[in-house]
Design a protein around this motif. Structure first.
Motif, PDB file in Angstrom:
ATOM      1  N   GLY A  59       0.795  -1.138  -0.071  1.00  0.00           N
ATOM      2  CA  GLY A  59      -0.007  -0.065   0.004  1.00  0.00           C
ATOM      3  C   GLY A  59       0.849   1.401   0.161  1.00  0.00           C
ATOM      4  N   ALA A  60       2.018   1.201   0.555  1.00  0.00           N
ATOM      5  CA  ALA A  60       3.120   2.077   0.466  1.00  0.00           C
ATOM      6  C   ALA A  60       3.663   2.435  -1.006  1.00  0.00           C
ATOM      7  CB  ALA A  60       4.020   2.176   1.633  1.00  0.00           C
ATOM      8  N   GLY A  61       3.505   1.519  -1.702  1.00  0.00           N
ATOM      9  CA  GLY A  61       4.027   1.638  -2.942  1.00  0.00           C
ATOM     10  C   GLY A  61       5.385   0.728  -3.155  1.00  0.00           C
ATOM     11  N   VAL A  62       5.658   0.065  -2.328  1.00  0.00           N
ATOM     12  CA  VAL A  62       6.883  -0.887  -2.579  1.00  0.00           C
ATOM     13  C   VAL A  62       6.336  -1.890  -3.580  1.00  0.00           C
ATOM     14  CG1 VAL A  62       8.468  -2.379  -1.612  1.00  0.00           C
ATOM     15  CG2 VAL A  62       7.703  -0.357  -0.424  1.00  0.00           C
ATOM     16  N   PRO A  63       6.872  -2.196  -4.666  1.00  0.00           N
ATOM     17  CA  PRO A  63       6.565  -3.233  -5.592  1.00  0.00           C
ATOM     18  C   PRO A  63       6.836  -4.442  -4.851  1.00  0.00           C
ATOM     19  CG  PRO A  63       8.126  -1.903  -6.352  1.00  0.00           C
ATOM     20  CD  PRO A  63       8.345  -1.406  -5.080  1.00  0.00           C
ATOM     21  N   LEU A  64       5.614  -5.376  -5.267  1.00  0.00           N
ATOM     22  CA  LEU A  64       5.613  -6.766  -4.737  1.00  0.00           C
ATOM     23  C   LEU A  64       6.701  -7.538  -4.741  1.00  0.00           C
ATOM     24  CD1 LEU A  64       1.809  -7.866  -5.586  1.00  0.00           C
ATOM     25  CD2 LEU A  64       2.662  -6.708  -3.303  1.00  0.00           C
ATOM     26  N   GLU A  66       9.679  -6.745  -4.645  1.00  0.00           N
ATOM     27  CA  GLU A  66      10.895  -6.321  -3.710  1.00  0.00           C
ATOM     28  C   GLU A  66      10.411  -6.589  -2.090  1.00  0.00           C
ATOM     29  OE1 GLU A  66      12.046  -2.249  -4.272  1.00  0.00           O
ATOM     30  OE2 GLU A  66      12.064  -2.423  -6.640  1.00  0.00           O
ATOM     31  N   ILE A  67       9.305  -6.827  -1.804  1.00  0.00           N
ATOM     32  CA  ILE A  67       8.686  -7.093  -0.451  1.00  0.00           C
ATOM     33  C   ILE A  67       9.172  -8.120   0.137  1.00  0.00           C
ATOM     34  CG2 ILE A  67       6.778  -7.474   0.922  1.00  0.00           C
ATOM     35  CD1 ILE A  67       4.937  -5.589  -0.921  1.00  0.00           C
ATOM     36  N   GLY A  68       9.383  -9.291  -0.417  1.00  0.00           N
ATOM     37  CA  GLY A  68       9.857 -10.458   0.184  1.00  0.00           C
ATOM     38  C   GLY A  68      11.273 -10.365   0.785  1.00  0.00           C
ATOM     39  N   GLU A  69      12.369  -9.848  -0.015  1.00  0.00           N
ATOM     40  CA  GLU A  69      13.520  -9.574   0.254  1.00  0.00           C
ATOM     41  C   GLU A  69      13.662  -8.291   1.385  1.00  0.00           C
ATOM     42  OE1 GLU A  69      17.836  -8.017  -1.848  1.00  0.00           O
ATOM     43  OE2 GLU A  69      16.002  -8.392  -3.068  1.00  0.00           O
ATOM     44  N   LEU A  70      12.812  -7.476   1.109  1.00  0.00           N
ATOM     45  CA  LEU A  70      12.890  -6.311   2.039  1.00  0.00           C
ATOM     46  C   LEU A  70      12.369  -6.617   3.643  1.00  0.00           C
ATOM     47  CD1 LEU A  70      12.742  -3.104   2.461  1.00  0.00           C
ATOM     48  CD2 LEU A  70      10.578  -3.072   1.960  1.00  0.00           C
ATOM     49  N   LEU A  71      11.449  -7.689   3.617  1.00  0.00           N
ATOM     50  CA  LEU A  71      10.851  -8.254   4.873  1.00  0.00           C
ATOM     51  C   LEU A  71      12.180  -8.857   5.758  1.00  0.00           C
ATOM     52  CD1 LEU A  71       7.186  -9.038   4.463  1.00  0.00           C
ATOM     53  CD2 LEU A  71       8.109  -6.881   5.923  1.00  0.00           C
ATOM     54  N   ASP A  72      12.806  -9.689   4.799  1.00  0.00           N
ATOM     55  CA  ASP A  72      13.792 -10.416   5.296  1.00  0.00           C
ATOM     56  C   ASP A  72      15.299  -9.686   5.510  1.00  0.00           C
ATOM     57  OD1 ASP A  72      12.112 -12.319   5.612  1.00  0.00           O
ATOM     58  OD2 ASP A  72      12.821 -13.167   3.355  1.00  0.00           O
ATOM     59  N   ALA A  73      15.220  -8.399   5.230  1.00  0.00           N
ATOM     60  CA  ALA A  73      16.575  -7.533   5.236  1.00  0.00           C
ATOM     61  C   ALA A  73      16.771  -7.012   6.570  1.00  0.00           C
ATOM     62  CB  ALA A  73      16.428  -6.607   4.344  1.00  0.00           C
ATOM     63  N   ASP A  74      18.124  -6.669   6.853  1.00  0.00           N
ATOM     64  CA  ASP A  74      18.512  -6.077   8.110  1.00  0.00           C
ATOM     65  C   ASP A  74      17.982  -4.662   8.236  1.00  0.00           C
ATOM     66  OD1 ASP A  74      20.323  -4.346   6.902  1.00  0.00           O
ATOM     67  OD2 ASP A  74      21.587  -6.122   6.648  1.00  0.00           O
ATOM     68  N   PRO A  75      18.015  -4.015   9.498  1.00  0.00           N
ATOM     69  CA  PRO A  75      17.296  -2.857   9.324  1.00  0.00           C
ATOM     70  C   PRO A  75      18.035  -1.777   8.678  1.00  0.00           C
ATOM     71  CG  PRO A  75      17.405  -3.790  11.758  1.00  0.00           C
ATOM     72  CD  PRO A  75      18.165  -4.731  10.670  1.00  0.00           C
ATOM     73  N   GLU A  76      19.119  -1.562   8.536  1.00  0.00           N
ATOM     74  CA  GLU A  76      20.104  -0.789   7.751  1.00  0.00           C
ATOM     75  C   GLU A  76      19.552  -0.693   6.197  1.00  0.00           C
ATOM     76  OE1 GLU A  76      24.501   0.518   6.297  1.00  0.00           O
ATOM     77  OE2 GLU A  76      24.320  -0.684   7.976  1.00  0.00           O
ATOM     78  N   ARG A  77      19.450  -2.114   5.635  1.00  0.00           N
ATOM     79  CA  ARG A  77      18.963  -2.053   4.203  1.00  0.00           C
ATOM     80  C   ARG A  77      17.275  -1.935   4.240  1.00  0.00           C
ATOM     81  NH1 ARG A  77      19.074  -4.005  -0.808  1.00  0.00           N
ATOM     82  NH2 ARG A  77      17.902  -5.634  -1.413  1.00  0.00           N
ATOM     83  N   PHE A  78      16.769  -2.366   5.254  1.00  0.00           N
ATOM     84  CA  PHE A  78      15.317  -1.870   5.065  1.00  0.00           C
ATOM     85  C   PHE A  78      14.943  -0.549   5.003  1.00  0.00           C
ATOM     86  CE2 PHE A  78      11.088  -0.883   7.099  1.00  0.00           C
ATOM     87  CZ  PHE A  78      10.363  -2.263   6.488  1.00  0.00           C
ATOM     88  N   ALA A  79      15.696   0.462   5.825  1.00  0.00           N
ATOM     89  CA  ALA A  79      15.489   1.825   5.639  1.00  0.00           C
ATOM     90  C   ALA A  79      16.184   2.135   4.396  1.00  0.00           C
ATOM     91  CB  ALA A  79      16.470   2.397   6.787  1.00  0.00           C
ATOM     92  N   ALA A  80      16.962   1.782   3.876  1.00  0.00           N
ATOM     93  CA  ALA A  80      17.611   2.560   2.409  1.00  0.00           C
ATOM     94  C   ALA A  80      16.777   2.015   1.466  1.00  0.00           C
ATOM     95  CB  ALA A  80      19.020   1.803   2.331  1.00  0.00           C
ATOM     96  N   THR A  81      16.031   0.899   1.439  1.00  0.00           N
ATOM     97  CA  THR A  81      15.156   0.424   0.512  1.00  0.00           C
ATOM     98  C   THR A  81      13.754   1.149   0.612  1.00  0.00           C
ATOM     99  OG1 THR A  81      15.736  -1.881   0.531  1.00  0.00           O
ATOM    100  CG2 THR A  81      13.674  -1.408  -0.508  1.00  0.00           C
ATOM    101  N   LEU A  82      13.492   1.685   1.807  1.00  0.00           N
ATOM    102  CA  LEU A  82      12.202   2.675   1.848  1.00  0.00           C
ATOM    103  C   LEU A  82      12.596   4.017   1.310  1.00  0.00           C
ATOM    104  CD1 LEU A  82      10.650   1.611   5.250  1.00  0.00           C
ATOM    105  CD2 LEU A  82       9.809   1.040   3.073  1.00  0.00           C
TER     106      LEU A  82
END
Length: 257
Positions: A59-64, A66-82
Motif C-alpha cells: 500500500g505504501a508503493g513498494v513493488p511486490l 521487492e517486498i519479500g527481500e525487504l521483509l527479510d533484510a536487516d534494519p539498515e537495508r530496510f531503511a535504505a530500500t524505503l
C-alpha cells in the motif's frame, strides 16, 4: 472450535481480498499455512502478521517483487530500500501533478501550450474588454510565436505587457480592431499605422532582438506566420500591419521582410 482463521476471515481481518491473499502465496510473500484435520488451511498470528506487513508495504508503493527481500533484510537495508521507494514515489507524484496541471490547462484551450506569463496577458486582454475573437487570435499568435520564434518570445510578451499598461496603446489597438470594417484603401488606415508605429518607437528596446538571439535563415517566413496570422481574412488589417512595419523599417528597426 478449530484454531486459527480461514482464508476468508484472514483476508477480512487484514483488509484485502481472498484473491490478494492467494496472490501473495503464489509470489512467496506469505507462506501457506498447513491444513487442519478438516483439510482447511488455518491462519494463525504469524501468518496474519506477515499479511499485514505485506499489505502495508504494498500500500505504501513498494513493488511486490521487492517486498519479500525487504521483509527479510536487516534494519539498515530496510531503511535504505524505503528511502529509494520514497524517492520513486516522489517522482511519480511530480509526474502525475504535471499531468493534472496539463489537463487543467487543456480545459482552457490552447493555454496548455503557453506559460503562465502568456496566459496572464490573455486574461489582461479580456479585462480590458477586447472581444473574445481578438483574444482567441492573440492566443493563437502567442502559441505560434513560442514555437516559431522562441528566442524573442519573452521580448514579445514584454512588449504586450507594456502596451496593455498604456491606455493610449490600448486605445490605438482597439481603433485597429475597428479598422476591420474599413475599406483597405481608407486613408484613416495610414494615419492609424503612423500613430501605432510612433507609439511602438517610444520603447525601441522592445523592438530589438535580445543579444545572442539567433536569426534562422527562414526568419522572415517565421515572423510572417506570427505577425500576419489571420490577415487573409481581414484585408484592411493586412494593409494596416504592412504600413506599421514600413514605418518601423523607415525608423531603422530591423523587421524581416
Amino acid at each position: 472450535m478449530a484454531d486459527g482463521l480461514t482464508i476468508g476471515q484472514a483476508a477480512a481481518f487484514v483488509g484485502v481480498t481472498i484473491k490478494t491473499v492467494r496472490h501473495y502465496h503464489r509470489l512467496g510473500l506469505v507462506a501457506e499455512p498447513e491444513r487442519d484435520s478438516s483439510d482447511y488451511r488455518r491462519y494463525g498470528s504469524a501468518e496474519l502478521l506477515r499479511l499485514v506487513q505485506v499489505r502495508t508495504l504494498a500500500g505504501a508503493g513498494v513493488p511486490l517483487v521487492e517486498i519479500g527481500e525487504l521483509l527479510d533484510a536487516d534494519p539498515e537495508r530496510f531503511a535504505a530500500t524505503l528511502d529509494d521507494v520514497h524517492r520513486r514515489l516522489t517522482e511519480q507524484i511530480e509526474d502525475l501533478t504535471a499531468r493534472r496541471d496539463t489537463l487543467h490547462r487543456l480545459a482552457h484551450g490552447d493555454r496548455a501550450l503557453l506559460p503562465d506569463r502568456a496566459c496572464a496577458v490573455l486574461d489582461r486582454l479580456a479585462e480590458l474588454d477586447f472581444s473574445p475573437d481578438y483574444v482567441a487570435t492573440q492566443r493563437e499568435a502567442l502559441v505560434l510565436a513560442r514555437a516559431l520564434i522562441p528566442d524573442i518570445f519573452e521580448t514579445f510578451l514584454a512588449r504586450l505587457e507594456r502596451g496593455l499598461d498604456d491606455p493610449e496603446f490600448v486605445d490605438l489597438t482597439k481603433r485597429g480592431l475597428d479598422a476591420t470594417s474599413w475599406d483597405p484603401d481608407d486613408p484613416r488606415i495610414e494615419e492609424l499605422a503612423s500613430a501605432l508605429a510612433n507609439k511602438l518607437l517610444t520603447d525601441r528596446a522592445l523592438l530589438t532582438p535580445p543579444p545572442g538571439s539567433q536569426q534562422p535563415s527562414d526568419a522572415a517566413a517565421r515572423y510572417g506566420l506570427v505577425n500576419h496570422h489571420r490577415e487573409d481574412q481581414e484585408p484592411s488589417i493586412a494593409r494596416l500591419n504592412t504600413l506599421v512595419e514600413a514605418n518601423l523599417r523607415a525608423a531603422g528597426i530591423d523587421i524581416p521582410q
